[in-house]
Design a protein around this motif. Sequence first.
Motif, PDB file in Angstrom:
ATOM      1  N   LYS A 303       0.454  -1.084  -0.036  1.00 24.19           N
ATOM      2  CA  LYS A 303       0.144   0.274  -0.122  1.00 24.19           C
ATOM      3  C   LYS A 303       1.030   0.929  -0.116  1.00 24.19           C
ATOM      4  CE  LYS A 303      -3.448  -3.000   2.469  1.00 24.19           C
ATOM      5  NZ  LYS A 303      -4.883  -1.912   3.586  1.00 24.19           N
ATOM      6  N   ASN A 304       1.725   1.766   1.301  1.00 21.82           N
ATOM      7  CA  ASN A 304       3.195   2.726   1.145  1.00 21.82           C
ATOM      8  C   ASN A 304       4.014   2.808  -0.164  1.00 21.82           C
ATOM      9  OD1 ASN A 304       0.936   2.790   3.634  1.00 21.82           O
ATOM     10  ND2 ASN A 304       2.554   1.787   4.916  1.00 21.82           N
ATOM     11  N   VAL A 305       4.228   1.978  -0.321  1.00 25.46           N
ATOM     12  CA  VAL A 305       5.782   1.471  -1.461  1.00 25.46           C
ATOM     13  C   VAL A 305       5.066   1.822  -3.188  1.00 25.46           C
ATOM     14  CG1 VAL A 305       7.526   1.009  -2.054  1.00 25.46           C
ATOM     15  CG2 VAL A 305       6.747   1.383   0.602  1.00 25.46           C
ATOM     16  N   PHE A 306       4.645   0.649  -2.952  1.00 24.69           N
ATOM     17  CA  PHE A 306       4.041   0.817  -4.490  1.00 24.69           C
ATOM     18  C   PHE A 306       2.256   1.259  -5.118  1.00 24.69           C
ATOM     19  CE2 PHE A 306       6.823  -2.835  -3.500  1.00 24.69           C
ATOM     20  CZ  PHE A 306       7.866  -2.897  -4.008  1.00 24.69           C
ATOM     21  N   GLY A 307       1.544   1.405  -3.865  1.00 24.32           N
ATOM     22  CA  GLY A 307       0.309   2.088  -4.059  1.00 24.32           C
ATOM     23  C   GLY A 307      -1.063   1.949  -4.608  1.00 24.32           C
ATOM     24  N   ILE A 308      -0.531   0.027  -4.114  1.00 20.52           N
ATOM     25  CA  ILE A 308      -1.441  -0.993  -4.532  1.00 20.52           C
ATOM     26  C   ILE A 308      -2.517  -0.934  -3.047  1.00 20.52           C
ATOM     27  CG2 ILE A 308      -2.509  -2.777  -4.521  1.00 20.52           C
ATOM     28  CD1 ILE A 308       0.328  -3.273  -6.082  1.00 20.52           C
ATOM     29  N   GLN A 309      -3.414   0.629  -3.504  1.00 21.53           N
ATOM     30  CA  GLN A 309      -4.884   0.389  -2.182  1.00 21.53           C
ATOM     31  C   GLN A 309      -5.512  -0.512  -2.019  1.00 21.53           C
ATOM     32  OE1 GLN A 309      -3.947   2.977   0.251  1.00 21.53           O
ATOM     33  NE2 GLN A 309      -2.370   3.778  -1.645  1.00 21.53           N
ATOM     34  N   LYS A 310      -5.712  -1.364  -3.114  1.00 18.97           N
ATOM     35  CA  LYS A 310      -6.640  -2.551  -3.116  1.00 18.97           C
ATOM     36  C   LYS A 310      -6.058  -3.707  -2.054  1.00 18.97           C
ATOM     37  CE  LYS A 310     -10.462  -0.503  -5.505  1.00 18.97           C
ATOM     38  NZ  LYS A 310     -10.978  -0.929  -6.763  1.00 18.97           N
ATOM     39  N   ALA A 311      -5.393  -3.772  -1.543  1.00 20.13           N
ATOM     40  CA  ALA A 311      -4.705  -4.745  -1.423  1.00 20.13           C
ATOM     41  C   ALA A 311      -4.856  -5.303   0.033  1.00 20.13           C
ATOM     42  CB  ALA A 311      -3.058  -4.713  -1.386  1.00 20.13           C
ATOM     43  N   LYS A 312      -5.582  -7.366   0.611  1.00 19.93           N
ATOM     44  CA  LYS A 312      -5.556  -7.488   1.693  1.00 19.93           C
ATOM     45  C   LYS A 312      -5.451  -8.863   1.847  1.00 19.93           C
ATOM     46  CE  LYS A 312      -9.081  -8.216   4.660  1.00 19.93           C
ATOM     47  NZ  LYS A 312      -8.961  -6.810   5.900  1.00 19.93           N
ATOM     48  N   ALA A 313      -4.900  -8.968   2.959  1.00 19.56           N
ATOM     49  CA  ALA A 313      -3.829 -10.178   3.501  1.00 19.56           C
ATOM     50  C   ALA A 313      -4.728 -10.787   3.963  1.00 19.56           C
ATOM     51  CB  ALA A 313      -2.832  -9.786   4.546  1.00 19.56           C
ATOM     52  N   ASN A 314      -4.674 -12.230   3.672  1.00 18.64           N
ATOM     53  CA  ASN A 314      -6.043 -12.774   4.726  1.00 18.64           C
ATOM     54  C   ASN A 314      -4.783 -14.199   5.576  1.00 18.64           C
ATOM     55  OD1 ASN A 314      -7.813 -15.094   5.724  1.00 18.64           O
ATOM     56  ND2 ASN A 314      -8.458 -15.747   3.049  1.00 18.64           N
ATOM     57  N   PRO A 315      -4.786 -14.049   6.851  1.00 21.96           N
ATOM     58  CA  PRO A 315      -4.166 -15.009   7.887  1.00 21.96           C
ATOM     59  C   PRO A 315      -4.355 -16.240   7.598  1.00 21.96           C
ATOM     60  CG  PRO A 315      -4.691 -12.879   8.750  1.00 21.96           C
ATOM     61  CD  PRO A 315      -5.301 -13.026   7.885  1.00 21.96           C
ATOM     62  N   THR A 316      -5.562 -16.516   7.040  1.00 19.64           N
ATOM     63  CA  THR A 316      -6.122 -17.574   7.241  1.00 19.64           C
ATOM     64  C   THR A 316      -5.639 -18.851   6.832  1.00 19.64           C
ATOM     65  OG1 THR A 316      -7.942 -16.933   8.457  1.00 19.64           O
ATOM     66  CG2 THR A 316      -8.770 -19.181   7.652  1.00 19.64           C
ATOM     67  N   SER A 317      -5.987 -18.031   5.478  1.00 18.72           N
ATOM     68  CA  SER A 317      -5.499 -19.305   4.010  1.00 18.72           C
ATOM     69  C   SER A 317      -3.555 -18.392   3.415  1.00 18.72           C
ATOM     70  CB  SER A 317      -6.487 -18.778   2.574  1.00 18.72           C
ATOM     71  OG  SER A 317      -6.450 -17.096   2.740  1.00 18.72           O
ATOM     72  N   HIS A 318      -3.359 -18.120   4.430  1.00 21.17           N
ATOM     73  CA  HIS A 318      -1.563 -17.284   3.997  1.00 21.17           C
ATOM     74  C   HIS A 318      -1.722 -16.698   2.359  1.00 21.17           C
ATOM     75  CE1 HIS A 318      -0.024 -18.422   7.814  1.00 21.17           C
ATOM     76  NE2 HIS A 318      -0.926 -19.190   8.061  1.00 21.17           N
ATOM     77  N   THR A 319      -2.921 -16.110   2.337  1.00 20.22           N
ATOM     78  CA  THR A 319      -2.478 -15.026   0.743  1.00 20.22           C
ATOM     79  C   THR A 319      -3.165 -13.945   0.761  1.00 20.22           C
ATOM     80  OG1 THR A 319      -5.342 -15.472   0.711  1.00 20.22           O
ATOM     81  CG2 THR A 319      -3.886 -17.355  -0.245  1.00 20.22           C
ATOM     82  N   LEU A 320      -2.275 -13.373  -0.088  1.00 21.10           N
ATOM     83  CA  LEU A 320      -2.710 -11.631  -0.443  1.00 21.10           C
ATOM     84  C   LEU A 320      -3.335 -10.877  -1.114  1.00 21.10           C
ATOM     85  CD1 LEU A 320      -1.625  -8.731   0.914  1.00 21.10           C
ATOM     86  CD2 LEU A 320       0.702  -8.961  -0.636  1.00 21.10           C
ATOM     87  N   THR A 321      -4.317 -10.641  -1.540  1.00 24.64           N
ATOM     88  CA  THR A 321      -5.263 -10.470  -3.349  1.00 24.64           C
ATOM     89  C   THR A 321      -4.444  -8.711  -2.671  1.00 24.64           C
ATOM     90  OG1 THR A 321      -6.194 -12.236  -2.074  1.00 24.64           O
ATOM     91  CG2 THR A 321      -7.438 -10.480  -3.804  1.00 24.64           C
ATOM     92  N   LEU A 322      -4.046  -8.885  -4.009  1.00 24.42           N
ATOM     93  CA  LEU A 322      -4.143  -7.497  -4.691  1.00 24.42           C
ATOM     94  C   LEU A 322      -5.002  -6.822  -6.740  1.00 24.42           C
ATOM     95  CD1 LEU A 322      -0.011  -7.425  -5.094  1.00 24.42           C
ATOM     96  CD2 LEU A 322      -1.297  -6.957  -2.839  1.00 24.42           C
ATOM     97  N   ARG A 323      -4.696  -5.153  -5.942  1.00 28.70           N
ATOM     98  CA  ARG A 323      -5.932  -4.898  -7.542  1.00 28.70           C
ATOM     99  C   ARG A 323      -5.247  -4.017  -7.414  1.00 28.70           C
ATOM    100  NH1 ARG A 323     -10.501  -6.078 -10.155  1.00 28.70           N
ATOM    101  NH2 ARG A 323     -11.283  -4.308 -10.439  1.00 28.70           N
ATOM    102  N   GLY A 324      -4.253  -3.996  -9.417  1.00 29.25           N
ATOM    103  CA  GLY A 324      -3.811  -2.874  -9.292  1.00 29.25           C
ATOM    104  C   GLY A 324      -3.989  -2.604 -10.668  1.00 29.25           C
ATOM    105  N   PRO A 325      -2.808  -1.631 -11.646  1.00 32.32           N
ATOM    106  CA  PRO A 325      -2.446  -1.986 -12.621  1.00 32.32           C
ATOM    107  C   PRO A 325      -1.266  -3.045 -13.097  1.00 32.32           C
ATOM    108  CG  PRO A 325      -1.981   0.972 -11.916  1.00 32.32           C
ATOM    109  CD  PRO A 325      -2.601  -0.464 -10.600  1.00 32.32           C
ATOM    110  N   SER A 326      -1.270  -3.405 -14.579  1.00 30.31           N
ATOM    111  CA  SER A 326      -0.437  -4.385 -14.354  1.00 30.31           C
ATOM    112  C   SER A 326       1.106  -4.698 -14.790  1.00 30.31           C
ATOM    113  CB  SER A 326      -0.743  -5.268 -15.787  1.00 30.31           C
ATOM    114  OG  SER A 326      -0.116  -6.066 -15.779  1.00 30.31           O
ATOM    115  N   SER A 327       1.539  -3.056 -15.117  1.00 30.13           N
ATOM    116  CA  SER A 327       3.076  -2.673 -14.514  1.00 30.13           C
ATOM    117  C   SER A 327       3.133  -2.470 -12.823  1.00 30.13           C
ATOM    118  CB  SER A 327       2.506  -1.547 -15.578  1.00 30.13           C
ATOM    119  OG  SER A 327       2.274  -0.442 -14.380  1.00 30.13           O
TER     120      SER A 327
END
Length: 655
Positions: A303-327
Amino acid sequence: MTIQRQCGSWAQIRRSAAWLLLAALPGVLDAQAVGTPSAAPSTTPSTAQAQAKPETNKPEASKPPRNSDRRKAAKLFMASSKLFLDRRFEEAMKGYEQAAALDPENANYPRAAEVARGHAVTALIQAAAKDRLLGDAAGARAALEQARTLDPKNIAVSQHMDELGDDALLGQTKPLYEEQSTNQIGEAEALAPSTARHSFHLRADQRQTIQQVFQAYGLTAMLDESVHPMQVRFDLDEATFDQAAHALELATKSFYSPLDAHRVVVAGDTRENRQRFTRLEMETVYLSGLSDTELTEIETVAKNVFGIQKAKANPTSHTLTLRGPSSTLQIFNATLRSLLDGRSQVLLDVRMIQVSHTGARVTGVQLPQTMTAFNLYAEEQSILSQNSTLVQEIISSGLASANDPLAILAILIASGEVSSTLLSSGFAVFGGGITESALEPGSATLNIKLNTTNSHALDQIQLRLQDGEEGTIKEGERYPIQTSSYSGLSSNSTSIAGLTSSGTSSALSSLISSLSSSASIPMVQYEDLGLTLKTTPRVLRNGNVALGVNMKLDSLSGSTLSGNPILNNRVYSGDVIVKEGEATVIATELDKTQSRALSGTPGLSEIPGLSSLSSNDKEIDTSTLVIVITPHVVRGSQAAGHTAMMRVEKGAGVQ
């Protein structure tokens, strides 16, 4: 020394000759049975005809070997046996096989060849195991291949080949974070402009210029109202689509975002329009090897370095869901990959060996410690009085007269009717008459005794740790220690005589006895006894591994007056740097006990030179723990290690 060597060589020759004669005896007997006609059993003519009749339907038997071939085979057998004793098993096997080919009727030759084959294969397997421990994989593989050639169906050879393959796999590094197209659901549809080059010389407003440029490459531009119809001059020669689009963005202060393969939307280059029209892609990153805290940190970085505001971590499944530009997602993946590859993994092969030795030796002569003196006349009268009935029978039968007590005593002793400890051993007589006495010394003992016991206990544990991660190994048992106890003083009845109701002193005493006899509940705390080993591996830049070792040994060393045990512990802490694949050894002496007991005659045993007349009982008990740790880097941070260090000096540039 010369005599001992000659005796040893003659003994070896006698053993070899006896073994060779025993091995060749069946073949000699067979040869005698075949070559001596008188040894064959006699048969009647009818029996001979009955035995010869079935032979008419069988093929002709093979020709028996000649006597010269048998002699050659016997010589080869003797020579091969000498090679066998010299542990030259392959040469001995070939000699046995040649002897079997010359004399097929002797079954001992092929049996000896099989025995030599088995010894040769075993020797090659042992040599391969030694080369494997020394790190010579090529030598171990060559020895096993030779063993497989001698015995292709040997299971032990196949097993050692598999273990050699496992060692080769341990040396290969595999990246933890890999890009695999099979893990992707699908990519966004890419823009497909024409590959032809075009030249532009336009004098028009921005909206018309944008549409003409995109139309030249086969694309349709949909303009947002933020693109104003301002006059612009656009000159460009022989440009590709990427070059023309970049120049158009600079000239019109706009940007485009693909909608599909042949359509784009063009808007003014502002922050709000970038957020509105930039196409976003969704990606799920699986990070099963990270903790919840590390997942939260990676989410904050996204969120802070790459500007991907739509980032959500799920500790249960140990995954990180991201939504942002392809580059942006590609840059984030590359950065995360380098971060994860920066942590190496080390496989620690820990072998714990406990060697115990017990030795007891008893030597020397123990002289008599006691002597017995007695009066012969008194002892004689005591024996006669105790056996008066037998004495009368001897006198009445005429075996001895009443005036000859020694004869009566001899008859009693010879008949076995009289037994005494004084008569079981010899004694010395001195004096005369009524004062004649005897002195009986005790028994002397010659001690020659040796008892030695060696025991080995081996345990092997493997730990797979990350760079800088601490691993713990515990070997031993959990011992319960009582820290306190709890007793319930409640009575079963609600009426307590003397307290809740009237009663006598006897009733009160019975109440106290019942309360004091109630069961107590102990409070127990478990302590770990044995070995606790903690190790932390760190991979250095040159490929070596630094091992931080903390070892603790806990044991019982007695108890206090209250019955609580006393714990004895020894602690070792240190760091060692070893090469990858090489072993480091930690040895400690767990226990050492030495005792010596001396038994002998006071004064005489203390004289120098007469110590052999005393009995020496010496016992030594030792127990040693050896820990062998071998690190294997199963995943390195980079294919060629860390980047080289650089030193920057002021005014001198980079070295």
